[in-house]
Design a protein around this motif. Sequence first.
Motif, PDB file in Angstrom:
ATOM      1  N   ARG A  42      30.341  21.688  65.514  1.00  0.00           N
ATOM      2  CA  ARG A  42      29.527  22.178  64.420  1.00  0.00           C
ATOM      3  C   ARG A  42      28.442  21.064  63.874  1.00  0.00           C
ATOM      4  NH1 ARG A  42      34.388  23.101  61.223  1.00  0.00           N
ATOM      5  NH2 ARG A  42      35.614  24.296  62.628  1.00  0.00           N
ATOM      6  N   GLU A  43      28.920  20.209  63.869  1.00  0.00           N
ATOM      7  CA  GLU A  43      27.909  18.913  63.243  1.00  0.00           C
ATOM      8  C   GLU A  43      26.585  19.045  64.459  1.00  0.00           C
ATOM      9  OE1 GLU A  43      30.909  15.658  61.423  1.00  0.00           O
ATOM     10  OE2 GLU A  43      30.061  15.599  63.377  1.00  0.00           O
ATOM     11  N   GLN A  44      26.937  18.995  65.618  1.00  0.00           N
ATOM     12  CA  GLN A  44      25.765  19.221  66.674  1.00  0.00           C
ATOM     13  C   GLN A  44      24.799  20.333  66.575  1.00  0.00           C
ATOM     14  OE1 GLN A  44      27.682  18.525  70.560  1.00  0.00           O
ATOM     15  NE2 GLN A  44      28.148  16.408  70.162  1.00  0.00           N
ATOM     16  N   GLN A  45      25.608  21.602  66.237  1.00  0.00           N
ATOM     17  CA  GLN A  45      24.817  22.793  66.209  1.00  0.00           C
ATOM     18  C   GLN A  45      24.033  22.630  64.901  1.00  0.00           C
ATOM     19  OE1 GLN A  45      28.232  25.514  65.868  1.00  0.00           O
ATOM     20  NE2 GLN A  45      28.173  26.002  68.092  1.00  0.00           N
ATOM     21  N   GLN A  46      24.540  21.845  63.901  1.00  0.00           N
ATOM     22  CA  GLN A  46      23.802  22.019  62.508  1.00  0.00           C
ATOM     23  C   GLN A  46      22.627  21.151  62.942  1.00  0.00           C
ATOM     24  OE1 GLN A  46      24.368  23.410  59.793  1.00  0.00           O
ATOM     25  NE2 GLN A  46      22.265  22.593  58.988  1.00  0.00           N
ATOM     26  N   ALA A  47      22.788  19.962  63.787  1.00  0.00           N
ATOM     27  CA  ALA A  47      21.410  19.008  64.014  1.00  0.00           C
ATOM     28  C   ALA A  47      20.604  19.819  64.844  1.00  0.00           C
ATOM     29  CB  ALA A  47      22.149  17.952  64.753  1.00  0.00           C
ATOM     30  N   VAL A  71      19.187  14.518  55.340  1.00  0.00           N
ATOM     31  CA  VAL A  71      19.623  15.668  54.820  1.00  0.00           C
ATOM     32  C   VAL A  71      21.099  15.850  54.794  1.00  0.00           C
ATOM     33  CG1 VAL A  71      19.885  18.246  55.243  1.00  0.00           C
ATOM     34  CG2 VAL A  71      17.712  17.041  55.773  1.00  0.00           C
ATOM     35  N   ASP A  72      21.673  16.236  53.815  1.00  0.00           N
ATOM     36  CA  ASP A  72      23.209  16.037  53.748  1.00  0.00           C
ATOM     37  C   ASP A  72      23.739  17.421  53.870  1.00  0.00           C
ATOM     38  OD1 ASP A  72      26.031  15.739  53.441  1.00  0.00           O
ATOM     39  OD2 ASP A  72      25.838  14.793  51.262  1.00  0.00           O
ATOM     40  N   VAL A  73      24.654  17.725  54.890  1.00  0.00           N
ATOM     41  CA  VAL A  73      24.974  18.985  55.017  1.00  0.00           C
ATOM     42  C   VAL A  73      26.470  18.955  55.147  1.00  0.00           C
ATOM     43  CG1 VAL A  73      25.107  21.137  56.813  1.00  0.00           C
ATOM     44  CG2 VAL A  73      22.927  19.579  56.282  1.00  0.00           C
ATOM     45  N   ASN A  74      27.490  19.398  54.332  1.00  0.00           N
ATOM     46  CA  ASN A  74      28.781  19.466  54.276  1.00  0.00           C
ATOM     47  C   ASN A  74      29.327  18.128  54.446  1.00  0.00           C
ATOM     48  OD1 ASN A  74      28.910  22.330  54.307  1.00  0.00           O
ATOM     49  ND2 ASN A  74      28.699  22.672  56.360  1.00  0.00           N
ATOM     50  N   THR A  76      28.032  15.290  56.122  1.00  0.00           N
ATOM     51  CA  THR A  76      27.380  14.895  56.944  1.00  0.00           C
ATOM     52  C   THR A  76      25.876  14.487  56.713  1.00  0.00           C
ATOM     53  OG1 THR A  76      28.879  15.794  58.661  1.00  0.00           O
ATOM     54  CG2 THR A  76      26.987  14.365  59.727  1.00  0.00           C
ATOM     55  N   LEU A  77      25.577  13.242  56.864  1.00  0.00           N
ATOM     56  CA  LEU A  77      24.105  12.768  56.607  1.00  0.00           C
ATOM     57  C   LEU A  77      23.225  12.706  57.886  1.00  0.00           C
ATOM     58  CD1 LEU A  77      22.293  12.009  54.166  1.00  0.00           C
ATOM     59  CD2 LEU A  77      22.841   9.703  54.811  1.00  0.00           C
ATOM     60  N   TYR A  78      22.352  13.521  58.029  1.00  0.00           N
ATOM     61  CA  TYR A  78      21.264  13.707  59.037  1.00  0.00           C
ATOM     62  C   TYR A  78      20.050  13.089  58.753  1.00  0.00           C
ATOM     63  CZ  TYR A  78      24.526  17.328  60.751  1.00  0.00           C
ATOM     64  OH  TYR A  78      25.799  18.085  61.161  1.00  0.00           O
ATOM     65  N   ASP A  79      19.719  12.149  59.748  1.00  0.00           N
ATOM     66  CA  ASP A  79      18.408  11.401  59.514  1.00  0.00           C
ATOM     67  C   ASP A  79      17.416  12.271  60.454  1.00  0.00           C
ATOM     68  OD1 ASP A  79      16.476   9.824  58.703  1.00  0.00           O
ATOM     69  OD2 ASP A  79      16.997   8.177  60.123  1.00  0.00           O
ATOM     70  N   LEU A  80      16.208  12.871  59.943  1.00  0.00           N
ATOM     71  CA  LEU A  80      15.288  13.306  60.477  1.00  0.00           C
ATOM     72  C   LEU A  80      14.069  12.464  60.729  1.00  0.00           C
ATOM     73  CD1 LEU A  80      16.516  16.158  58.915  1.00  0.00           C
ATOM     74  CD2 LEU A  80      15.488  17.034  60.851  1.00  0.00           C
ATOM     75  N   THR A  95      19.493  11.926  64.124  1.00  0.00           N
ATOM     76  CA  THR A  95      20.550  11.211  64.376  1.00  0.00           C
ATOM     77  C   THR A  95      21.411  10.955  63.120  1.00  0.00           C
ATOM     78  OG1 THR A  95      19.520   9.280  62.896  1.00  0.00           O
ATOM     79  CG2 THR A  95      19.118   9.335  65.239  1.00  0.00           C
ATOM     80  N   TRP A  96      22.855  11.192  63.440  1.00  0.00           N
ATOM     81  CA  TRP A  96      23.864  11.199  62.410  1.00  0.00           C
ATOM     82  C   TRP A  96      25.132  10.534  62.934  1.00  0.00           C
ATOM     83  CZ3 TRP A  96      22.857  14.874  65.959  1.00  0.00           C
ATOM     84  CH2 TRP A  96      23.873  15.359  66.578  1.00  0.00           C
TER      85      TRP A  96
END
Length: 112
Positions: A42-47, A71-74, A76-80, A95-96
Amino acid sequence: MNKCHKGFSLIEVMVALSILAVLAMTIVPTLTIVYGERVTIREQQQALSLIDDRLQIWLYDRYNSVNAEEVDVNGTLYDLQSKTIAHETLQVCVTWHGSNNRSYERCGYAKK
């Protein structure tokens, strides 16, 4: 006297419970691993969805650049990060740190 006993003896119940306990001890760790992998997927799909959104904004909304952001989604902090790598080609990387304590990076590209 004719005695008719119905039901299970104590030893039969103990054997059944021990078999059930052994099955539970083997199934629970496997289910824990499967659940963790589902969260990672799910994290990979969100990325990938975040990458696609940023590329669509750049392609169709006529923005010249897409800013770097977190971006914080559920939880998990994603760095774009985005950069232009060739004439009218944009690279967006995400990256996350996953819930399974691994670091991930995915990139996407688009050309106008």
